[in-house]
Design a protein around this motif. Sequence first.
Motif: not given
Length: 385
Positions: A12, A14-15, A193, A250, A253, A257, A262, A337-338
Amino acid sequence: MIKKYLLAPGPTPVPESVLLAMAQPIFHHRTPQFEALFAETAKSLQGLFKTAQDVLILASSGTGAMEASVVNTTSPGDRVLVVNGGKFGERWGKIAAAYGLVVDEIKVEWGTAVDPAAIAKVLKAHPDTKLVLMQGSETSTTVLHPVAEVARITRETGTLLVVDGITAVGVLDLPMDELGIDVLLTGSQKALMLPPGLAFVALSEKAWKAVGASKQPRFYLDLKRERDNQQKHTTAWTPAISLIFGLHEALRLMFAEGLDNVFARHDRLARATRAGAEALGLTLVAPTAPSPATTGIYLPAGVPGKLVGYLRDQVGITFAGGQDQLKGRICRVAHLGYIGSFDIVTAMAALEMGLAKFGARLQLGKGVGAAQQILLEGMPAAPAA
Ligand SMILES: *Cc1c(COP(=O)(O)O)cnc(C)c1O
């Protein structure tokens, strides 16, 4: 230019801040600096798994944690029960067979969830069953299995419940200790992520007892050795240092949130995707037990499976296709994920436009509109005038 969107169920996206964290210079892992980072990361993982047990970090893909679960808790000749409702359920059976286990299998029709009563029945007939091996979310068929209900059954027995949570952990609430899951595992490249390369596994007290009695050969994936090291905030072997830098960020993050947010985001994106597909008159692969990680959609009659390759190679939108009996017949839109609301708007728009190019009759915007209606829930109220 073709701008690329990665909307497949792993790897997926990746930030940006995770990519930057992984770009920092390597520092040595046998140092107080690394041990401090490792300790903090391991603690966050316990929060994610909702367990008081150690969550062990392995340098492997997710399958490494699946194999570790089996080789650390069994002895050759032991009986195990595999829930086979798709490609990943099938993998449990292959791993178990490779280690000389006697495999009972519940074949679940693709697109449906396992019936917990069927598991109870097998365990009653074979109380010597060492493990029940299942997926939380069967990514290949986009199904969510009833883990909590199965745990209610195994909790009362000597059987361990082993859950491949690779597209479940970080997607929905799966509190390991509260539910009574004995082995819970995931990988880095899905809801966490991160790029591929890390796997995570935690064992209950009941499972650690089984580790003590296990007579399988093992070396790299020896979880007892790994736990002894990780309790000292280090790993048995050289860790994937850069990935752990990324993991630390990750997890930061995710906790910033808020885990409940999430989970709510994943649920909302999944509902929006399903609503969009249904508004277009498309059929879902898993209508009764859909996974919040990814949505499987049947392509309409006359639209070939090469739609998925066309969108990926010529349009820049990567969905996943189907495997085995679903090959060429479905498209899987991932939302784990992101991924945010506007990724789903993009996904629906691309699906509609791709279908239109392949001659399907549909009204452009109908799927997007239905998805937007649900995505509005996630948007803050407009500021007062
Ligand atoms: C992606 C996935 C796996 C495979 O993990 P690898 O990282 O490819 O080894 C296993 N189980 C499920 C449910 C998955 O989605």
